[in-house]
Design a protein around this motif. Structure first.
Motif, PDB file in Angstrom:
ATOM      1  N   ILE A 529       0.872  -1.369  -0.435  1.00  0.00           N
ATOM      2  CA  ILE A 529       0.143   0.109   0.109  1.00  0.00           C
ATOM      3  C   ILE A 529       1.059   1.426  -0.056  1.00  0.00           C
ATOM      4  N   THR A 530       0.449   2.455  -0.773  1.00  0.00           N
ATOM      5  CA  THR A 530       1.091   3.478  -0.813  1.00  0.00           C
ATOM      6  C   THR A 530      -0.017   4.942  -1.570  1.00  0.00           C
ATOM      7  N   THR A 531       0.883   5.757  -1.134  1.00  0.00           N
ATOM      8  CA  THR A 531       0.362   6.595  -1.033  1.00  0.00           C
ATOM      9  C   THR A 531       0.956   7.641  -1.876  1.00  0.00           C
ATOM     10  N   THR A 532       0.384   8.166  -2.817  1.00  0.00           N
ATOM     11  CA  THR A 532       0.590   9.413  -4.154  1.00  0.00           C
ATOM     12  C   THR A 532       0.596  10.839  -4.273  1.00  0.00           C
ATOM     13  N   VAL A 533       1.137  11.499  -4.884  1.00  0.00           N
ATOM     14  CA  VAL A 533       0.738  12.930  -4.439  1.00  0.00           C
ATOM     15  C   VAL A 533      -0.246  13.417  -5.879  1.00  0.00           C
ATOM     16  N   TRP A 534      -0.757  14.091  -5.899  1.00  0.00           N
ATOM     17  CA  TRP A 534      -2.225  14.564  -7.416  1.00  0.00           C
ATOM     18  C   TRP A 534      -2.263  16.042  -7.491  1.00  0.00           C
ATOM     19  N   GLY A 535      -2.849  16.826  -7.933  1.00  0.00           N
ATOM     20  CA  GLY A 535      -3.582  17.918  -8.079  1.00  0.00           C
ATOM     21  C   GLY A 535      -3.978  18.578  -6.621  1.00  0.00           C
ATOM     22  N   ARG A 536      -3.587  19.599  -6.569  1.00  0.00           N
ATOM     23  CA  ARG A 536      -3.688  20.143  -5.301  1.00  0.00           C
ATOM     24  C   ARG A 536      -4.153  20.044  -4.006  1.00  0.00           C
ATOM     25  N   ASN A 537      -2.799  19.038  -3.547  1.00  0.00           N
ATOM     26  CA  ASN A 537      -1.969  18.846  -2.974  1.00  0.00           C
ATOM     27  C   ASN A 537      -2.590  17.490  -2.597  1.00  0.00           C
ATOM     28  N   SER A 538      -3.595  16.624  -2.823  1.00  0.00           N
ATOM     29  CA  SER A 538      -4.222  15.426  -2.922  1.00  0.00           C
ATOM     30  C   SER A 538      -4.113  14.732  -2.358  1.00  0.00           C
ATOM     31  N   ARG A 539      -4.236  13.069  -1.915  1.00  0.00           N
ATOM     32  CA  ARG A 539      -3.813  12.104  -1.960  1.00  0.00           C
ATOM     33  C   ARG A 539      -4.306  10.780  -2.719  1.00  0.00           C
ATOM     34  N   SER A 540      -3.765   9.912  -2.750  1.00  0.00           N
ATOM     35  CA  SER A 540      -4.230   8.807  -3.656  1.00  0.00           C
ATOM     36  C   SER A 540      -3.523   7.514  -2.921  1.00  0.00           C
ATOM     37  N   VAL A 541      -4.497   6.908  -2.359  1.00  0.00           N
ATOM     38  CA  VAL A 541      -3.955   5.061  -1.826  1.00  0.00           C
ATOM     39  C   VAL A 541      -4.315   3.785  -2.964  1.00  0.00           C
ATOM     40  N   GLU A 542      -2.941   3.809  -3.595  1.00  0.00           N
ATOM     41  CA  GLU A 542      -2.690   2.584  -4.281  1.00  0.00           C
ATOM     42  C   GLU A 542      -2.599   0.946  -3.664  1.00  0.00           C
ATOM     43  N   ARG A 543      -2.158   0.640  -4.466  1.00  0.00           N
ATOM     44  CA  ARG A 543      -1.758  -1.116  -3.655  1.00  0.00           C
ATOM     45  C   ARG A 543      -1.797  -1.449  -5.479  1.00  0.00           C
ATOM     46  N   GLY A 544      -0.528  -2.173  -5.391  1.00  0.00           N
ATOM     47  CA  GLY A 544      -0.399  -3.419  -6.724  1.00  0.00           C
ATOM     48  C   GLY A 544      -1.111  -1.622  -7.807  1.00  0.00           C
ATOM     49  N   PRO A 545      -1.122  -2.703  -9.241  1.00  0.00           N
ATOM     50  CA  PRO A 545      -1.686  -1.159 -10.179  1.00  0.00           C
ATOM     51  C   PRO A 545      -3.097  -1.276  -9.695  1.00  0.00           C
ATOM     52  N   LEU A 546      -4.013  -0.731  -8.633  1.00  0.00           N
ATOM     53  CA  LEU A 546      -5.057  -0.425  -8.318  1.00  0.00           C
ATOM     54  C   LEU A 546      -4.942   0.473  -7.746  1.00  0.00           C
ATOM     55  N   VAL A 547      -5.535   1.725  -7.330  1.00  0.00           N
ATOM     56  CA  VAL A 547      -6.099   2.484  -6.878  1.00  0.00           C
ATOM     57  C   VAL A 547      -7.979   2.603  -6.033  1.00  0.00           C
ATOM     58  N   TYR A 548      -7.832   2.934  -5.218  1.00  0.00           N
ATOM     59  CA  TYR A 548      -8.415   3.073  -4.055  1.00  0.00           C
ATOM     60  C   TYR A 548      -9.234   3.761  -4.412  1.00  0.00           C
ATOM     61  N   ALA A 549     -10.867   3.843  -4.127  1.00  0.00           N
ATOM     62  CA  ALA A 549     -11.774   4.825  -3.788  1.00  0.00           C
ATOM     63  C   ALA A 549     -12.254   4.760  -2.650  1.00  0.00           C
ATOM     64  N   LEU A 550     -13.306   5.725  -1.956  1.00  0.00           N
ATOM     65  CA  LEU A 550     -13.912   5.577  -0.845  1.00  0.00           C
ATOM     66  C   LEU A 550     -15.606   5.039  -1.338  1.00  0.00           C
ATOM     67  N   LYS A 551     -15.176   4.095  -0.679  1.00  0.00           N
ATOM     68  CA  LYS A 551     -17.131   3.216  -0.934  1.00  0.00           C
ATOM     69  C   LYS A 551     -17.778   3.642  -0.284  1.00  0.00           C
ATOM     70  N   LEU A 552     -18.836   4.577  -1.444  1.00  0.00           N
ATOM     71  CA  LEU A 552     -20.161   5.433  -1.094  1.00  0.00           C
ATOM     72  C   LEU A 552     -21.478   4.004  -1.984  1.00  0.00           C
ATOM     73  N   ASN A 553     -22.294   3.452  -0.557  1.00  0.00           N
ATOM     74  CA  ASN A 553     -23.868   3.115  -1.030  1.00  0.00           C
ATOM     75  C   ASN A 553     -23.989   4.683  -2.194  1.00  0.00           C
ATOM     76  N   GLU A 554     -24.665   3.760  -3.551  1.00  0.00           N
ATOM     77  CA  GLU A 554     -25.393   4.382  -4.239  1.00  0.00           C
ATOM     78  C   GLU A 554     -26.506   3.980  -4.690  1.00  0.00           C
ATOM     79  N   LYS A 555     -27.085   5.376  -5.157  1.00  0.00           N
ATOM     80  CA  LYS A 555     -28.825   6.103  -5.257  1.00  0.00           C
ATOM     81  C   LYS A 555     -28.889   5.776  -6.676  1.00  0.00           C
TER      82      LYS A 555
END
Length: 673
Positions: A529-555
């Motif tokens: 698991i690593t974190t990467t730096v993106w626009g506006r000083n944001s951070r993303s979480v990655e593991r291998g080739p996959l990027v991870y995003a907040l899980k939100l139940n969808e309507k």
């Protein structure tokens, strides 16, 4: 903390923008593409293609009036421009990847009409207005009475794939006649005579002319390639001299917008590599490195693609990207990989395929999103801060005809071309596995061209092991190459269950031995698991080739637009305004917890229900971070990257899932101290 764009190339840096005038011999690509059908997808990848076959990829001609009615590529007066060839560019390979005779018969109607109705001069395509009304014969002297070069470039890609699948003897003479005609016709009807699409995308034409050269060794084809390049957008020069990239950050108006158009850029990415292939001039490859680095630095988004809504539009996580740009960038990378053999482009291809591509269509592959957004807290109608905002308010929703329908026709090549390029052949009559997914390869290897079947057993990218099972009638010596991704520190190879060797990340490793029937080669790719730096000083979480995003139940909500038909909106059913804790960003291995929820089986679909993996992370809510007109504009941070506003006092555990399984999400997080 992992830094953004830690690409490492083997070529030495040169000053960009300067080209030697001397020409060298045609340069053979490091890796050669396999014939269409040699790679048969299995597991989750085959299921994805079956879904496409059952949806619009297999039936666009039945559900989309523009393709269905009186089609110009079948001799009618209907669509004679890009959308029918776009569809065939994905539907034809799909038919052969699945060995689907019904779909093959369907797409071959268009192929056969095209091959059977070439004009004596070599010109081809739908009947022109001049031919219908004035009975003019289109030849080099009457080239101005022809029609736009651009759609023919797409159909040439279709015919190239058809030839590799069937070896139909009509194809190479057909292409030769057309290219000889084009060499003369371009003198009076240059690429830009009808539209700027042809000049901006001329490299597609160059690519097929050079491919034909490898089959026929006709020197006129290289003359044509030079002429086409001289009349096309100068992507190769622009990518190296950096002035172009600076200009893309400055203006958002009608002046030179085609040079910023993300789909044009996605196609143009391969121009330096293809020009290098023709000339052997390595400066082209330096310019490619410079251009790719600058593009992803200035316009890159966490899911591995650059912004383009429709123009390049910076790296803010609320900018969008057109679906056509994703699939065209993938195809460019697939060509770049074969020519250069450089691992960073292979890593980039996987990142696009496993993150940006799957999120932008519905599960049944019948609806697409014209623009996806990285931090997308709702999918809805609206006029958003895109470079092409659309007063019809339909560019963000999921629909068959929402936004422009180019993506409805063109999206089908994404998964099909990816499946075709999992393997390449190597010098020494060997094979190279350069991107990974479940499939079965059939090839001929070694000095005696021994038939081998390699069954690639894996659920990658959802697991870190890839197994190769070899079946062959007799032993054969040949090189077997494997890519070790740049995100992997050290990989382990096992042969028949026994340790064989270790390999460093970011390299190609070769196992050169005499292979026997029943041999099994296993590749272990530890994922951290690593974190990467993106626009506006944001951070993303990655593991291998996959990027991870907040899980939100969808309507999900269905709507209907009078002009563009049915569409779907998606809204979150829970809070999304979280910031990652500083400790989680600085020490992700200790603070973030990874777990496997379920296996990614043969029935896998890219959605929340099937998400096989998750990461939990400590986070705090930001009460002041609210959506404005449906957009989650990034909170202000200081130069250290920390959010200085009010946060909740309570630390919560949030769940992250693979980006490609989400429709609404946060992927570029602010940081709370």
């Amino acid at each position: 903390m992992k830094k953004l764009l830690t690409y490492s190339f083997s070529l030495l840096a040169l000053a960009p923008g300067t080209f030697a005038q001397t020409k060298t011999a045609y340069t053979v690509p490091i890796y050669q593409e396999l014939p269409l059908g040699a790679i048969q997808p299995s597991g989750w990848l085959r299921n994805q293609l079956v879904i496409m076959r059952n949806g619009t990829s297999g039936h666009l001609d039945e559900v989309y009036k523009k393709v269905k009615q009186d089609n110009g590529w079948l001799g009618g007066k209907g669509d004679g421009w890009e959308e029918t060839p776009y569809w065939l560019d994905g539907a034809l390979p799909l038919a052969y990847l699945l060995d689907d005779k019904t779909l093959q018969e369907k797409v071959l109607r268009y192929v056969n009409w095209t091959l059977d109705h070439q004009r004596p001069s070599g010109y081809f395509g739908p009947l022109t207005k001049a031919e219908r009304e004035q009975h003019i014969t289109i030849d080099a002297q009457h080239a101005a009475d022809g029609e736009d070069w651009w759609p023919k470039m797409v159909m040439l890609k279709v015919l190239q794939q058809y030839y590799t699948a069937t070896k139909d003897p009509r194809v190479l003479p057909f292409m030769t006649r057309y290219f000889h005609y084009q060499l003369q016709a371009l003198k009076t009807a240059p690429l830009g005579k009808w539209t700027e699409w042809a000049t901006s995308r001329g490299i597609e034409n160059v690519m097929i002319a050079q491919w034909l050269y490898t089959k026929t060794h006709d020197a006129k084809l290289l003359q044509l390639a030079e002429l086409l390049e001289s009349q096309s957008f100068a992507w190769t020069t622009w990518m190296g001299n950096r002035d172009w990239m600076i200009s893309t950050t400055t203006y958002r108006d009608m002046d030179d917008w085609m040079k910023r158009h993300a789909v044009n850029v996605a196609m143009g990415l391969k121009a330096p590599a293809i020009n290098y292939q023709r000339t052997g001039n390595k400066t082209y490859l330096r310019n490619l490195q410079t251009g790719w680095h600058d593009l992803m630095t200035v316009h890159g988004l966490p899911m591995g693609i650059f912004s383009g809504d429709e123009d390049l539009n910076g790296n803010d996580p609320t900018q969008g990207v057109e679906l056509c740009a994703v699939v065209e960038a993938m195809y460019s990378l697939e060509n770049i990989i074969g020519i250069t053999g450089e691992v960073p482009y292979m890593d980039a291809l996987e990142k696009m395929a496993f993150n940006a591509l799957p999120t932008q269509t519905t599960d049944d592959y019948n609806n697409k999103q014209y623009f996806q957004v990285a931090n997308q807290v709702q999918i809805s109608r609206g006029v958003f801060d895109f470079s092409l905002p659309f007063n019809r308010e339909m560019c963000n929703v999921l629909g068959m005809r929402s936004g422009y329908t180019c993506c409805l026709a063109n999206m089908h090549q994404g998964w099909t071309k990816f499946a075709q390029h999992l393997w390449y052949t190597t010098a020494g009559n060997g094979v190279a596995a350069l991107t990974y997914a479940p499939n079965r390869l059939t090839a001929k290897v070694g000095k005696d061209s021994t038939a081998v079947t390699i069954n690639e057993v894996t659920s990658y990218p959802f697991e870190d092991q890839v197994h190769f099972e070899l079946t062959m009638p007799k032993a054969a010596a040949f090189p077997f190459q494997l890519r070790i991704p740049g995100w992997c520190k050290e990989a382990t190879l096992l042969l028949n269950g026994q340790p064989l060797q270790h390999a460093k990340g970011g390299e190609i490793t070769t196992v050169n031995r005499t292979w026997k029937n029943g041999d099994q080669l296993s590749l272990q790719l530890p994922m951290e698991i690593t974190t990467t730096v993106w626009g506006r000083n944001s951070r993303s979480v990655e593991r291998g080739p996959l990027v991870y995003a907040l899980k939100l139940n969808e309507k999900w909500e269905k709507g209907t637009d009078a002009e563009e038909g049915d569409y779907l909106s998606v809204y979150p059913e829970e809070a999304w305004n979280f910031a990652l804790q500083r400790a989680a960003v600085e020490k992700p291995a200790a603070q973030l917890q990874f777990s496997t929820v379920k296996p990614a089986g043969d029935d896998f679909v890219w959605n929340l229900e099937h998400a096989p993996l998750q990461i939990t992370a400590p986070a705090k809510r930001l009460p002041g971070w609210e959506a404005v007109n449906g957009v989650a504009y990034q909170p202000v941070t200081d130069r250290n990257g920390f959010y200085k506003g009010k946060t909740d006092s309570t630390i919560q555990k949030i769940t992250l899932v693979p980006y490609g399984c989400t429709k609404v999400r946060i992927v570029a997080f602010p940081i709370a101290e």
